[in-house]
Design a protein around this motif. Structure first.
Motif, PDB file in Angstrom:
ATOM      1  N   LYS A  98       7.544  -9.581  -4.632  1.00 17.63           N
ATOM      2  CA  LYS A  98       7.185  -8.057  -3.570  1.00 17.63           C
ATOM      3  C   LYS A  98       5.101  -7.978  -3.628  1.00 17.63           C
ATOM      4  CE  LYS A  98      10.710  -7.348  -1.736  1.00 17.63           C
ATOM      5  NZ  LYS A  98      11.235  -7.092  -0.513  1.00 17.63           N
ATOM      6  N   LYS A  99       5.621  -7.522  -2.784  1.00 15.54           N
ATOM      7  CA  LYS A  99       3.472  -6.959  -2.587  1.00 15.54           C
ATOM      8  C   LYS A  99       2.968  -5.776  -3.221  1.00 15.54           C
ATOM      9  CE  LYS A  99       2.378 -10.079   1.425  1.00 15.54           C
ATOM     10  NZ  LYS A  99       1.742 -10.359   2.755  1.00 15.54           N
ATOM     11  N   VAL A 100       2.071  -5.806  -3.762  1.00 12.81           N
ATOM     12  CA  VAL A 100       2.107  -4.678  -3.921  1.00 12.81           C
ATOM     13  C   VAL A 100       0.161  -4.170  -4.638  1.00 12.81           C
ATOM     14  CG1 VAL A 100       2.074  -4.776  -6.473  1.00 12.81           C
ATOM     15  CG2 VAL A 100       1.914  -2.513  -6.654  1.00 12.81           C
ATOM     16  N   LEU A 101      -0.269  -2.852  -3.502  1.00 15.79           N
ATOM     17  CA  LEU A 101      -1.355  -2.455  -3.632  1.00 15.79           C
ATOM     18  C   LEU A 101      -2.484  -1.710  -4.622  1.00 15.79           C
ATOM     19  CD1 LEU A 101      -4.282  -2.655  -2.267  1.00 15.79           C
ATOM     20  CD2 LEU A 101      -3.503  -1.031  -0.532  1.00 15.79           C
ATOM     21  N   ILE A 102      -2.939  -1.637  -5.457  1.00 17.42           N
ATOM     22  CA  ILE A 102      -3.206  -0.668  -6.507  1.00 17.42           C
ATOM     23  C   ILE A 102      -4.924   0.006  -5.991  1.00 17.42           C
ATOM     24  CG2 ILE A 102      -3.797  -0.096  -9.020  1.00 17.42           C
ATOM     25  CD1 ILE A 102      -2.444  -3.289  -9.176  1.00 17.42           C
ATOM     26  N   LEU A 148       2.615 -10.220  -5.894  1.00 19.81           N
ATOM     27  CA  LEU A 148       1.326 -10.314  -5.652  1.00 19.81           C
ATOM     28  C   LEU A 148       0.525  -9.000  -5.223  1.00 19.81           C
ATOM     29  CD1 LEU A 148       0.130 -12.165  -3.973  1.00 19.81           C
ATOM     30  CD2 LEU A 148       0.557 -11.889  -2.066  1.00 19.81           C
ATOM     31  N   VAL A 149      -0.555  -8.489  -5.786  1.00 24.25           N
ATOM     32  CA  VAL A 149      -1.064  -8.015  -6.284  1.00 24.25           C
ATOM     33  C   VAL A 149      -2.181  -8.270  -5.355  1.00 24.25           C
ATOM     34  CG1 VAL A 149      -2.305  -6.393  -7.870  1.00 24.25           C
ATOM     35  CG2 VAL A 149      -0.506  -7.936  -8.739  1.00 24.25           C
ATOM     36  N   PHE A 150      -3.136  -6.842  -4.964  1.00 24.89           N
ATOM     37  CA  PHE A 150      -4.047  -6.992  -4.258  1.00 24.89           C
ATOM     38  C   PHE A 150      -4.849  -4.974  -4.252  1.00 24.89           C
ATOM     39  CE2 PHE A 150      -1.371  -8.747  -0.853  1.00 24.89           C
ATOM     40  CZ  PHE A 150      -1.836  -9.433  -0.598  1.00 24.89           C
ATOM     41  N   GLU A 151      -5.856  -5.362  -4.606  1.00 24.51           N
ATOM     42  CA  GLU A 151      -6.537  -4.119  -5.353  1.00 24.51           C
ATOM     43  C   GLU A 151      -7.823  -3.587  -3.958  1.00 24.51           C
ATOM     44  OE1 GLU A 151      -8.863  -5.233  -8.828  1.00 24.51           O
ATOM     45  OE2 GLU A 151      -7.861  -6.798  -8.283  1.00 24.51           O
ATOM     46  N   GLU A 175      -4.008  -5.045   6.217  1.00 19.81           N
ATOM     47  CA  GLU A 175      -4.641  -6.447   6.899  1.00 19.81           C
ATOM     48  C   GLU A 175      -3.452  -6.961   5.326  1.00 19.81           C
ATOM     49  OE1 GLU A 175      -8.964  -6.160   6.268  1.00 19.81           O
ATOM     50  OE2 GLU A 175      -8.215  -7.348   4.138  1.00 19.81           O
ATOM     51  N   GLU A 176      -3.053  -6.617   4.802  1.00 22.38           N
ATOM     52  CA  GLU A 176      -1.851  -7.637   4.119  1.00 22.38           C
ATOM     53  C   GLU A 176      -0.028  -6.905   3.926  1.00 22.38           C
ATOM     54  OE1 GLU A 176      -3.017 -10.243   2.029  1.00 22.38           O
ATOM     55  OE2 GLU A 176      -4.784  -9.175   2.552  1.00 22.38           O
ATOM     56  N   ARG A 177      -0.290  -5.763   4.257  1.00 23.92           N
ATOM     57  CA  ARG A 177       1.098  -5.439   4.529  1.00 23.92           C
ATOM     58  C   ARG A 177       2.008  -5.274   3.673  1.00 23.92           C
ATOM     59  NH1 ARG A 177       1.966  -2.378   9.734  1.00 23.92           N
ATOM     60  NH2 ARG A 177       0.163  -3.068  10.529  1.00 23.92           N
ATOM     61  N   PRO A 178       1.091  -4.643   2.522  1.00 20.86           N
ATOM     62  CA  PRO A 178       2.442  -4.482   1.195  1.00 20.86           C
ATOM     63  C   PRO A 178       3.562  -3.992   1.049  1.00 20.86           C
ATOM     64  CG  PRO A 178       0.333  -2.452   0.802  1.00 20.86           C
ATOM     65  CD  PRO A 178       0.364  -3.895   1.877  1.00 20.86           C
ATOM     66  N   ASP A 179       4.228  -3.485   0.514  1.00 22.19           N
ATOM     67  CA  ASP A 179       5.587  -3.254   0.062  1.00 22.19           C
ATOM     68  C   ASP A 179       6.001  -2.125  -0.765  1.00 22.19           C
ATOM     69  OD1 ASP A 179       7.204  -4.748   1.012  1.00 22.19           O
ATOM     70  OD2 ASP A 179       6.148  -5.961  -0.951  1.00 22.19           O
ATOM     71  N   LEU A 180       4.794  -2.207  -1.593  1.00 18.09           N
ATOM     72  CA  LEU A 180       4.730  -0.631  -2.403  1.00 18.09           C
ATOM     73  C   LEU A 180       3.246  -0.212  -2.681  1.00 18.09           C
ATOM     74  CD1 LEU A 180       6.116   0.961  -4.466  1.00 18.09           C
ATOM     75  CD2 LEU A 180       5.341  -0.654  -6.500  1.00 18.09           C
ATOM     76  N   ILE A 181       2.638   0.981  -2.864  1.00 17.17           N
ATOM     77  CA  ILE A 181       1.656   1.547  -3.148  1.00 17.17           C
ATOM     78  C   ILE A 181       1.162   2.367  -5.173  1.00 17.17           C
ATOM     79  CG2 ILE A 181      -0.705   3.172  -2.592  1.00 17.17           C
ATOM     80  CD1 ILE A 181      -0.268   0.742  -1.116  1.00 17.17           C
ATOM     81  N   ILE A 182       0.767   1.626  -5.360  1.00 16.78           N
ATOM     82  CA  ILE A 182       0.050   2.006  -6.662  1.00 16.78           C
ATOM     83  C   ILE A 182      -1.647   2.975  -6.103  1.00 16.78           C
ATOM     84  CG2 ILE A 182      -0.467   2.240  -9.382  1.00 16.78           C
ATOM     85  CD1 ILE A 182       2.548   1.431  -8.432  1.00 16.78           C
TER      86      ILE A 182
END
Length: 229
Positions: free
Chosen positions: A3-7, A28-31, A44-51
């Motif tokens: 899953k994609k997560v954006l921090i 899969l981590v984005f920052e 851009e990335e359409r993450p599943d989860l945001i921290i």
């Protein structure tokens, strides 16, 4: 790939610490270092989860959360709050967060909460639609869409799960602890404010007069109940 997560966190050391732990758990981590950058990354990335940290340069976490929730109602959001700041927790939930963690936090607990939220949000790939109905409400459990009088409601993942739990158990009274266990799906290390805030937000979306609820009744001394109509 997981899953994609954006921090979204402006402190690089904390962001890196969170990133490593999610990567170790196959995310899969984005920052992003600001709310503005975070909004762009979501597009851009359409993450599943945001921290999402509350204290950010420029646009703070509350405003970022509000904008994210408006544009991406099915996105999971976990907010990071300062120790002992109860008002931050309540405001985060009011702005649309699904959960919160208090700094400093155990990374294993953050991963557990993230996985729990994603499991509950899981989008089924079944071909045949399944529905729940109660009075003027219909839930499509495959698309996770809720309709009142054939009008689509804009619910957060937690609001959806609360409503689904109620509609599956009409006239049953649930305590706050019951709802924590059923909806949040883990041993919750907080208090019941998170339930009350989500119930209040849900009432604002489904009740004609939220202060005089017709559907989600308060059971004094116990919790809440879905009234069959």
């Amino acid at each position: 790939m997981g899953k994609k997560v954006l921090i979204i966190e402006d402190e690089e050391s904390i962001r890196g610490f969170i990133k490593i732990n999610f990567q170790r758990n196959n995310f899969l981590v984005f920052e992003a270092a600001s709310g503005e950058e975070g909004l762009k990354k979501v597009q851009e990335e359409r993450p599943d989860l945001i921290i999402l940290d509350i204290t950010l340069p420029g646009m703070d976490g509350f405003k970022t959360c509000e904008l994210l929730r408006n544009d991406f109602p099915n996105l999971g959001i976990i907010m990071l709050t300062a120790r002992g700041e109860d008002m931050d927790k309540i405001m985060g939930l009011e702005y649309g967060a699904d959960d919160y963690m208090v700094k400093p936090f155990n990374p294993l607990e953050l991963i557990a909460r993230a996985n729990s939220l994603l499991r509950r949000m899981n989008h089924s790939e079944e071909k045949n639609s399944e529905q729940l109905s109660s009075g003027c409400f219909i839930i499509d459990t495959v698309s996770m869409k809720v309709y009142k009088n054939q009008q689509l409601l804009d619910l957060t993942p937690k609001e959806y799960l609360i409503l689904k739990t109620f509609m599956e158990n009409e006239e049953k009274a649930f305590s706050r602890d019951d709802l924590l266990n059923l909806v949040w799906n883990y041993e919750y290390f907080g208090d019941s404010k998170i339930v009350d805030v989500n119930i209040r937000r849900l009432r604002e979306k489904i009740e004609s007069v939220p202060s005089k609820p017709e559907y989600i009744e308060t059971v004094w001394g116990v919790g809440y109940r879905w009234r069959k109509r």
